[in-house]
Design a protein around this motif. Structure first.
Motif, PDB file in Angstrom:
ATOM      1  N   GLU A 140       9.878 -11.799   1.402  1.00  0.00           N
ATOM      2  CA  GLU A 140      10.159 -12.232   0.034  1.00  0.00           C
ATOM      3  C   GLU A 140       9.378 -11.425  -0.998  1.00  0.00           C
ATOM      4  OE1 GLU A 140       7.413 -15.524   1.815  1.00  0.00           O
ATOM      5  OE2 GLU A 140       8.976 -14.118   2.518  1.00  0.00           O
ATOM      6  N   ASP A 141       8.370 -10.680  -0.556  1.00  0.00           N
ATOM      7  CA  ASP A 141       7.601  -9.850  -1.475  1.00  0.00           C
ATOM      8  C   ASP A 141       8.323  -8.555  -1.848  1.00  0.00           C
ATOM      9  OD1 ASP A 141       5.581 -11.689  -1.458  1.00  0.00           O
ATOM     10  OD2 ASP A 141       4.186 -10.497  -0.256  1.00  0.00           O
TER      11      ASP A 141
ATOM     12  N   ARG B 288      12.055  -7.840  -0.676  1.00  0.00           N
ATOM     13  CA  ARG B 288      13.509  -7.853  -0.577  1.00  0.00           C
ATOM     14  C   ARG B 288      14.224  -7.927  -1.927  1.00  0.00           C
ATOM     15  NH1 ARG B 288      15.621  -7.512   4.314  1.00  0.00           N
ATOM     16  NH2 ARG B 288      17.627  -7.637   3.277  1.00  0.00           N
ATOM     17  N   PRO B 289      13.684  -8.573  -2.969  1.00  0.00           N
ATOM     18  CA  PRO B 289      14.413  -8.626  -4.243  1.00  0.00           C
ATOM     19  C   PRO B 289      14.635  -7.264  -4.890  1.00  0.00           C
ATOM     20  CG  PRO B 289      12.809 -10.397  -4.135  1.00  0.00           C
ATOM     21  CD  PRO B 289      12.518  -9.504  -2.972  1.00  0.00           C
ATOM     22  N   ALA B 290      13.805  -6.273  -4.575  1.00  0.00           N
ATOM     23  CA  ALA B 290      14.024  -4.887  -5.019  1.00  0.00           C
ATOM     24  C   ALA B 290      14.060  -4.729  -6.526  1.00  0.00           C
ATOM     25  CB  ALA B 290      15.303  -4.330  -4.398  1.00  0.00           C
ATOM     26  N   GLY B 291      13.214  -5.467  -7.221  1.00  0.00           N
ATOM     27  CA  GLY B 291      13.067  -5.269  -8.654  1.00  0.00           C
ATOM     28  C   GLY B 291      14.301  -5.615  -9.456  1.00  0.00           C
ATOM     29  N   ILE B 292      14.547  -4.825 -10.507  1.00  0.00           N
ATOM     30  CA  ILE B 292      15.639  -5.131 -11.437  1.00  0.00           C
ATOM     31  C   ILE B 292      16.559  -3.933 -11.690  1.00  0.00           C
ATOM     32  CG2 ILE B 292      14.345  -6.953 -12.621  1.00  0.00           C
ATOM     33  CD1 ILE B 292      13.622  -4.905 -14.788  1.00  0.00           C
ATOM     34  N   ALA B 293      16.264  -2.794 -11.099  1.00  0.00           N
ATOM     35  CA  ALA B 293      17.013  -1.563 -11.383  1.00  0.00           C
ATOM     36  C   ALA B 293      18.351  -1.557 -10.647  1.00  0.00           C
ATOM     37  CB  ALA B 293      16.193  -0.348 -10.962  1.00  0.00           C
ATOM     38  N   PRO B 294      19.319  -0.763 -11.118  1.00  0.00           N
ATOM     39  CA  PRO B 294      20.584  -0.607 -10.392  1.00  0.00           C
ATOM     40  C   PRO B 294      20.353   0.034  -9.026  1.00  0.00           C
ATOM     41  CG  PRO B 294      20.443   0.958 -12.202  1.00  0.00           C
ATOM     42  CD  PRO B 294      19.294   0.027 -12.365  1.00  0.00           C
ATOM     43  N   ILE B 295      21.254  -0.295  -8.095  1.00  0.00           N
ATOM     44  CA  ILE B 295      21.077   0.100  -6.690  1.00  0.00           C
ATOM     45  C   ILE B 295      22.343   0.762  -6.173  1.00  0.00           C
ATOM     46  CG2 ILE B 295      20.782  -0.797  -4.327  1.00  0.00           C
ATOM     47  CD1 ILE B 295      19.162  -3.122  -5.625  1.00  0.00           C
TER      48      ILE B 295
ATOM     49  N   VAL C   7       8.604  -0.560  -3.880  1.00  0.00           N
ATOM     50  CA  VAL C   7       8.233   0.157  -5.108  1.00  0.00           C
ATOM     51  C   VAL C   7       8.937  -0.471  -6.308  1.00  0.00           C
ATOM     52  CG1 VAL C   7       8.294   2.356  -6.328  1.00  0.00           C
ATOM     53  CG2 VAL C   7       7.847   2.336  -3.871  1.00  0.00           C
ATOM     54  N   ALA C   8      10.230  -0.740  -6.163  1.00  0.00           N
ATOM     55  CA  ALA C   8      11.005  -1.317  -7.263  1.00  0.00           C
ATOM     56  C   ALA C   8      10.520  -2.716  -7.625  1.00  0.00           C
ATOM     57  CB  ALA C   8      12.483  -1.352  -6.900  1.00  0.00           C
ATOM     58  N   GLN C   9      10.087  -3.470  -6.620  1.00  0.00           N
ATOM     59  CA  GLN C   9       9.612  -4.833  -6.865  1.00  0.00           C
ATOM     60  C   GLN C   9       8.212  -4.846  -7.481  1.00  0.00           C
ATOM     61  OE1 GLN C   9      11.420  -7.451  -6.663  1.00  0.00           O
ATOM     62  NE2 GLN C   9       9.907  -9.074  -6.909  1.00  0.00           N
ATOM     63  N   ASP C  10       7.321  -3.999  -6.945  1.00  0.00           N
ATOM     64  CA  ASP C  10       5.928  -4.001  -7.401  1.00  0.00           C
ATOM     65  C   ASP C  10       5.718  -3.216  -8.694  1.00  0.00           C
ATOM     66  OD1 ASP C  10       5.324  -5.419  -5.124  1.00  0.00           O
ATOM     67  OD2 ASP C  10       4.179  -3.821  -4.146  1.00  0.00           O
TER      68      ASP C  10
ATOM     69  N   ASP D  46       0.831  -1.206   0.000  1.00  0.00           N
ATOM     70  CA  ASP D  46       0.000   0.000   0.000  1.00  0.00           C
ATOM     71  C   ASP D  46       0.865   1.256   0.000  1.00  0.00           C
ATOM     72  OD1 ASP D  46      -2.606  -1.348   0.273  1.00  0.00           O
ATOM     73  OD2 ASP D  46      -1.867  -1.901   2.257  1.00  0.00           O
ATOM     74  N   LEU D  47       1.908   1.266   0.844  1.00  0.00           N
ATOM     75  CA  LEU D  47       2.777   2.436   0.919  1.00  0.00           C
ATOM     76  C   LEU D  47       3.557   2.614  -0.384  1.00  0.00           C
ATOM     77  CD1 LEU D  47       4.067   1.997   4.587  1.00  0.00           C
ATOM     78  CD2 LEU D  47       2.061   3.255   3.757  1.00  0.00           C
ATOM     79  N   ALA D  48       3.975   1.503  -0.981  1.00  0.00           N
ATOM     80  CA  ALA D  48       4.643   1.577  -2.284  1.00  0.00           C
ATOM     81  C   ALA D  48       3.680   2.072  -3.354  1.00  0.00           C
ATOM     82  CB  ALA D  48       5.196   0.209  -2.660  1.00  0.00           C
TER      83      ALA D  48
END
Length: 252
Positions: free
Chosen positions: A181-182, A184-191, A99-102, A68-70
């Motif tokens: 696990e929903d 932590r992967p943080a999507g696919i963008a550079p970090i 945000v990055a994951q969703d 929700d916050l994302a």
């Protein structure tokens, strides 16, 4: 932004690639003004949204998850053009990851500002509770701020105020209600993993933890003279590090 039961407020400064600054637990986006000013000088357009529960942002405070916050932030990014670097301070780093994951299509990069390790000494969490308890004396609150947030030689007095206990409670419940696990992967963008060199939330031996977890897309840097309040303690250095990273990978 008026979205029915939700109203999302944010400040916007500068022109250029979009950066969204996500504040720490129970804190407002306004205190990120020095960092935002530095990022504007670097050539970014910077948004400082307020989390629901801090005016003018409102929304449900019960039954909330990281998703929700994302989603609140994704709605702001969509309204501003649809793609941004999301930069979260401390607790905000978890929301940036979500945000990055969703919403990977909305995220060009992720910055962790003083992100904690997977585990830290329990007295640090207790310090946050003490700081938000009106029964805690000013002297004890200052001691808790020094323990958890501010490096030696940095004045924690400005953080005696500006806490929002109802937001802290909502955010803690949201963390408990969201499976790691929903997000932590943080999507696919550079970090960019940008930490304070004296941050107790990154105990010795955890300095490389995020890079080990998320792989070669992570760039790790430490800023000396800063603890867990690093973006407030060293805003100019943080802005410069973010600008350097963004230029090196073609985001600026």
């Amino acid at each position: 932004m008026d979205l029915g039961p939700r109203q999302l407020g944010y400040r916007a400064d500068g022109t250029g690639p979009l950066v969204v600054l996500i504040a720490s637990t129970g804190r407002c986006g306004a205190e990120m003004a020095p960092l935002a000013a530095g990022l504007v000088q670097q050539g970014f357009r910077v948004l400082r949204p307020e989390p629901r529960g801090i005016a003018p942002s409102v929304g449900p405070m019960e039954g909330v998850t990281f998703h929700d916050l994302a989603g609140d932030l994704a709605d702001i990014i969509r309204a501003e053009g649809g793609r941004a670097i999301v930069a979260g301070h401390a607790y905000g780093a978890w929301i940036a990851r979500c945000v990055a994951q969703d919403h990977p299509d909305f995220v060009s990069g992720v910055v962790f500002l003083a992100a904690g390790a997977k585990a830290w000494p329990p007295e640090l969490s207790r310090a946050i509770t003490e700081i938000n308890d009106p029964a805690t004396s000013e002297a004890d609150r200052l001691a808790a701020l020094k323990l958890a947030f501010f490096a030696e030689g940095n004045d924690p007095a400005e953080w005696l105020t500006g806490w929002h206990p109802a937001v802290v409670e909502m955010q803690r419940k949201a963390r408990a209600a969201t499976r790691p696990e929903d997000w932590r992967p943080a999507g696919i963008a550079p970090i960019l993993d940008l930490r304070g060199a004296q941050d107790p939330f990154r105990p010795a031996g955890t300095e490389a933890e995020i890079a080990e977890e998320l792989g070669p897309r992570v760039t790790a840097r430490a800023i000396e003279g800063a603890s867990h309040a690093m973006p407030v303690e060293r805003p100019a250095e943080a802005a410069a590090a973010m600008g350097d990273w963004a230029r090196r990978i073609g985001l600026l």
